[in-house]
Design an enzyme around this catalytic site. Structure first.
Site, PDB file in Angstrom:
ATOM      1  N   ASP A  49       0.826  -1.205   0.000  1.00  6.66           N
ATOM      2  CA  ASP A  49       0.000   0.000   0.000  1.00  6.66           C
ATOM      3  C   ASP A  49       0.865   1.262   0.000  1.00  6.66           C
ATOM      4  OD1 ASP A  49      -2.128  -1.712   0.245  1.00  6.66           O
ATOM      5  OD2 ASP A  49      -2.785  -1.002   2.214  1.00  6.66           O
ATOM      6  N   HIS A 100      -5.691   2.549  -4.317  1.00  8.69           N
ATOM      7  CA  HIS A 100      -5.754   2.610  -2.850  1.00  8.69           C
ATOM      8  C   HIS A 100      -6.806   3.659  -2.469  1.00  8.69           C
ATOM      9  CE1 HIS A 100      -4.625   1.931   1.176  1.00  8.69           C
ATOM     10  NE2 HIS A 100      -3.692   2.861   1.320  1.00  8.69           N
ATOM     11  N   HIS A 104      -5.801   9.922   0.918  1.00  4.77           N
ATOM     12  CA  HIS A 104      -5.382   8.936   1.919  1.00  4.77           C
ATOM     13  C   HIS A 104      -5.839   9.384   3.308  1.00  4.77           C
ATOM     14  CE1 HIS A 104      -2.874   6.269   4.348  1.00  4.77           C
ATOM     15  NE2 HIS A 104      -2.822   5.499   3.265  1.00  4.77           N
ATOM     16  N   HIS A 195       3.906  -2.204   3.145  1.00  4.83           N
ATOM     17  CA  HIS A 195       3.879  -0.841   2.600  1.00  4.83           C
ATOM     18  C   HIS A 195       5.189  -0.545   1.886  1.00  4.83           C
ATOM     19  CE1 HIS A 195       0.846  -0.885   5.768  1.00  4.83           C
ATOM     20  NE2 HIS A 195       0.241   0.078   5.084  1.00  4.83           N
TER      21      HIS A 195
END
Length: 246
Positions: A49, A100, A104, A195
């Site tokens: 991610d 994603h 964010h 990540h």
């Protein structure tokens, strides 16, 4: 019931519908989400991610290439636009690139309309960058509100969660603790989240070669999500078994 009590009851009921039920049924229970594959396949899906980031994504890609495996990257479209060469490398090396988020942010902190629109915006932006149709999406922190659920449905994307969270983003994480967490939690058919940007990128690139070696030693084949055998959205029956811990 009158006055403030009626307002309080209404707010509580609204919060339960908007956050409580999605948290229990979707985020925890996996309803409608892809959370695992068929354990008989001896596969695990490796996902990343928050990227791409020119400081930390290249060493992740180097480790994957050295091991001869491909993975799934849930990217932020803005970073994909900023780093087109890195995005091209992801695609050229056969990795799966999925959305994603447009922004964010944790789903619970977004206004409902913003949370509803985010999956569709992210899917369309990543689709334009990759010249493919995005079929899946993972929201930041794996968090859901009712608006997130409805937004994914409206956008025609399926949510993706995980079975292994290595906590590479934790302040006290080290490459050793990340590797140990994956080894402790992983099972055949699982989905691993790591990540390649953000706080997790402080530890993941150094941990990844060891993680891949451990998975190989256990006879597990690392695949991108698209190749995970038996992966499907969870049903109410799956939720029941998940929440019971079976």
């Amino acid at each position: 019931m009158t006055g403030p009590w009626r307002w309080a009851a209404g707010l509580a009921a609204g919060a339960a519908l908007y956050i409580g039920l999605p948290y229990l049924l979707v985020q925890r229970g996996g309803l409608g989400l892809i959370t695992r594959g068929d354990p008989a396949g001896r596969q695990v899906a490796l996902t990343f991610d928050d990227g791409p980031d020119p400081r930390s994504t290249p060493p992740v890609l180097d480790a994957l290439r050295a091991a001869g495996v491909q993975a799934t990257f849930f990217i932020l479209p803005a970073l994909g636009r900023q780093h087109p060469d890195l995005l091209r490398r992801l695609l050229d090396e056969g990795h799966e690139v999925l959305p994603h988020a447009h922004r964010h942010r944790h789903a619970w902190t977004l206004l409902p309309w913003t949370a509803f629109r985010d999956p569709g915006l992210a899917a369309r932006e990543v689709g334009r960058l990759t010249a493919t149709r995005s079929r899946c999406q993972r929201p930041p922190h794996g968090a859901y509100s009712l608006a997130t659920v409805l937004g994914q449905r409206a956008a025609g994307v399926t949510g993706v969660h995980w079975t292994v969270e290595a906590r590479d983003w934790a302040a006290d994480a080290t490459p050793g603790t990340v590797r140990a967490e994956v080894a402790r939690q992983v099972r055949p058919g699982g989905i691993i989240v790591l990540h390649d940007a953000g706080p997790g990128a402080r530890t993941t690139p150094a941990a990844l070669p060891g993680i891949l070696a451990d998975l190989r030693a256990r006879g597990l084949t690392v695949v991108p999500l698209r190749d995970l055998r038996g992966a499907r959205p969870g049903t109410l029956r799956d939720v029941w078994h998940t929440l019971r811990g079976s």
